[in-house]
Design an enzyme around this catalytic site. Structure first.
Site, PDB file in Angstrom:
ATOM      1  CG  ASP A 182       3.099  14.171   4.015  1.00  0.00           C
ATOM      2  OD1 ASP A 182       3.791  13.572   4.860  1.00  0.00           O
ATOM      3  OD2 ASP A 182       2.135  13.634   3.427  1.00  0.00           O
ATOM      4  CE1 TYR A 207       2.186   4.324   7.508  1.00  0.00           C
ATOM      5  CE2 TYR A 207       0.708   5.319   9.111  1.00  0.00           C
ATOM      6  CZ  TYR A 207       1.096   5.131   7.800  1.00  0.00           C
ATOM      7  OH  TYR A 207       0.403   5.747   6.797  1.00  0.00           O
ATOM      8  NE  ARG A 354       8.281   2.436  -1.167  1.00  0.00           N
ATOM      9  CZ  ARG A 354       7.261   2.961  -0.479  1.00  0.00           C
ATOM     10  NH1 ARG A 354       6.846   4.203  -0.731  1.00  0.00           N
ATOM     11  NH2 ARG A 354       6.630   2.268   0.430  1.00  0.00           N
TER      12      ARG A 354
END
Lengths: 395, 395
Positions: A182, A207, A354
């Protein structure tokens, strides 16, 4: 040489915002609205159903796939767009299970994988799959001859830790397993090379670092050595060898196009197509080098100015993707206070701040401003207010 | 009373076109491009990742689902949007198989079903499903206690024949089977009522009679009596009970939202949302009555003027959806000649001319003009030219 001033001018970043969350949702390319309007008015409006031929809608999933192929080390005709990432994970893993030895049913993954990938495999228990989850650092040792499929996200969505795709894939192959990667946090961010890494399947979304817009379509790649044998259990007419013959029995298309399912999202994919223009003339090696510069500058700045934060990402940039995270007990409230001041990163449960570094539109000024505001919020305790602790639906 | 002049003015139909293919791709609502641009600029551009909360993206699949629920006889909160129709068929049938008796594995469908639905079930052979296909008129007799799932498309994509949903569902239930209905050619076209019909699952697409644009998202409904038990094998984080807890184990959301999979296509769904405004203040009973008026006028006109065409749809409007088809040995070339003259229907292999009747933007003038041009093309043999016989990629 890459001109990141040129690419920065292609995006809209609201005044006063340092956008360090392009790893969650890339910002709007300035061309997006006009491209959408053109496709809507000239193609849909003007050509109606004829747009499938005359405007190239039918071949769009592969044409746009070719543009992404270049960014992940795949060849032309090897990537096709459609659906969402979880659907593509489901297709890749189900196809991998069929290619694996019939005596094996274990899908090995790690606890740093994005949960939706794990949920997809849990659903595949209906076809006998058994999910085995180990800690990220235990993956290598856990690859043995009981494993049918190794399914990993290359870059950890919380810590930014980057798995060694070539090494883990080689070990999986030596054990007779199939490797599914992935690339959600890799594509457009790091210099991934599925061909030299010899992955079997790779999937990703568009995206994040590819800036395709909220809910933009996913992509899937299969290694050419297996693409013509791979058969997912989720199949549909657009992946048929002759979709417009409307025959009763499924017969898969020759290559990666068999991974198409239903009618593709033409307008959304056109917006992604416009967004990909930003990558023209730039190599992933250049983006990667710049990402490391910005990330290292950020880590150095935060560690110097914010002793209350603990680095939650590998310190070695080669072991990291294009994001950096820090831990704080009140990470949720701290992030809300940062967002209120225009430093947009995001929070991941339970205690992670993050920050994503996206060279196409970020520069040193953004990094330094972010460091300064993080430091100020922590020094003043500005995060310690009720409105910053109030959880929202999507966090 | 329904004002179809008002709704006609909401769509763009190119000059000189009678668009009888809204059953394949609905035309562009005039509001579409502006809505897309607003979502792109104001929401994505201006709110960035915050749009998931501040612009309501996260709840959009259910909010838009509520608008479609009204059109198919479902209640608020019972429909959710996402993915493509084939993915939703796959979810519904896989969930139905799990609800059915463990001793049964047969999915009964008919040869008039859209092939992609059949392909989805063929893929489910990996979980033991066995597809049984009979002729449409044999479905009722074939429902017996060997059947796990009855999967039908209510309105046949070629002939327009409409199955009797309440009767077939009742027979399926009496035999202990689960009924899955595909409303691709029903939603927005006929007065379907999934509640009084007591269906178990219903799915559909939104780019046909709902005018959502090429590749607009699909919808899924589960009867509230089973929605909280239904569990598809394709599952993802957006269908989790607490997606933002990022836990390793899947735990389905309470109701229909468990059918969500990945990140929803926000921009495409906003365009659909704008398109659905055309249905405001109109009932499906009004649309259905008007559809029958237009279809009957078309059949009467064609049969009077075109003796070379054979009606391929039920003559009784109650046994038909909102489309009419005729057979001709050279149907492909005939349709190309019609399209060249601005009468846009479509061809379906091997010999079908298909015309859809969509009261929101068609009137008697369109019908009469179409009849006149069909008659002229057949009388003059205008279709018999090489350029009309040349097949295109998408037909």
């Amino acid at each position: 040489m890459a001109d990141f001033n040129r690419t920065r001018a292609l995006f809209h970043i609201p005044e006063g915002v340092s956008y360090l969350d392009g790893n969650s949702l890339g910002p709007m390319p300035l061309a997006a609205a006009d491209r959408a309007a053109a496709v809507i008015r000239d193609e849909w409006g003007g050509q109606l159903i004829g747009g499938w031929n005359s405007a190239g809608w039918y071949v769009q999933p592969r044409r746009v796939g070719d543009r992404i192929a270049r960014l992940i080390g795949a060849g032309p005709g090897e990537v096709v767009m459609g659906d969402t990432l979880t659907v593509k994970v489901f297709q890749a893993v189900s196809a991998a299970l069929k290619l694996a030895s019939a005596r094996r049913n274990v899908v090995l993954s790690d606890s740093g994988n994005f949960p939706s990938d794990l949920y997809a495999v849990q659903g595949l228990s209906a076809m006998g799959a058994e999910l085995r989850v180990v800690a990220p650092e235990e993956v290598e040792a856990a690859i043995d001859e009981s494993i049918a499929v190794l399914m990993l996200t290359e870059v950890d969505y919380r810590t930014g830790r980057r798995h060694d795709m070539p090494a883990l894939t080689a070990k999986a192959h030596a054990a007779g397993a199939i490797a599914v990667w992935d690339l959600a946090h890799s594509a457009g961010a790091v210099d991934v090379d599925v061909t030299s890494g010899d992955a079997d399947f790779a999937v990703g979304c568009s995206y994040k670092y590819l800036n395709g817009g909220p809910g933009a379509p996913a992509f899937i790649w299969a290694n050419p050595r297996i693409a013509a044998e791979a058969q997912p259990i989720l199949q549909g007419w657009m992946g048929h060898d002759a979709p417009f013959d409307f025959v009763t029995d499924y017969r898969p298309a020759g290559g990666i196009e068999r991974m198409r399912v239903g009618t593709p999202p033409v307008i959304a994919m056109s917006i992604l197509d416009a967004a990909l223009d930003a990558f023209d003339g730039i190599t992933m090696a250049e983006i990667r080098a710049r990402s490391i510069e910005l990330s290292q500058r950020f880590i150095a700045g935060v560690e110097a100015a914010c002793p209350g934060l603990r680095l939650n990402s590998p310190r070695d940039p080669m072991a990291r993707g294009s994001q950096v995270s820090f831990c704080h007990d009140e990470a949720y409230a701290v992030m809300q206070a940062l967002i209120a001041r225009g430093v947009v990163g995001d929070y991941r449960a339970p205690d992670v701040l993050r920050f994503g570094f996206t060279p196409l539109y970020l520069n040193e000024g953004d990094v330094d401003r972010a460091v300064s505001i993080i430091s100020e919020v922590l020094d003043t305790g500005a995060w310690d207010r009720p409105e910053f602790k109030q959880r929202q639906a999507v966090t």
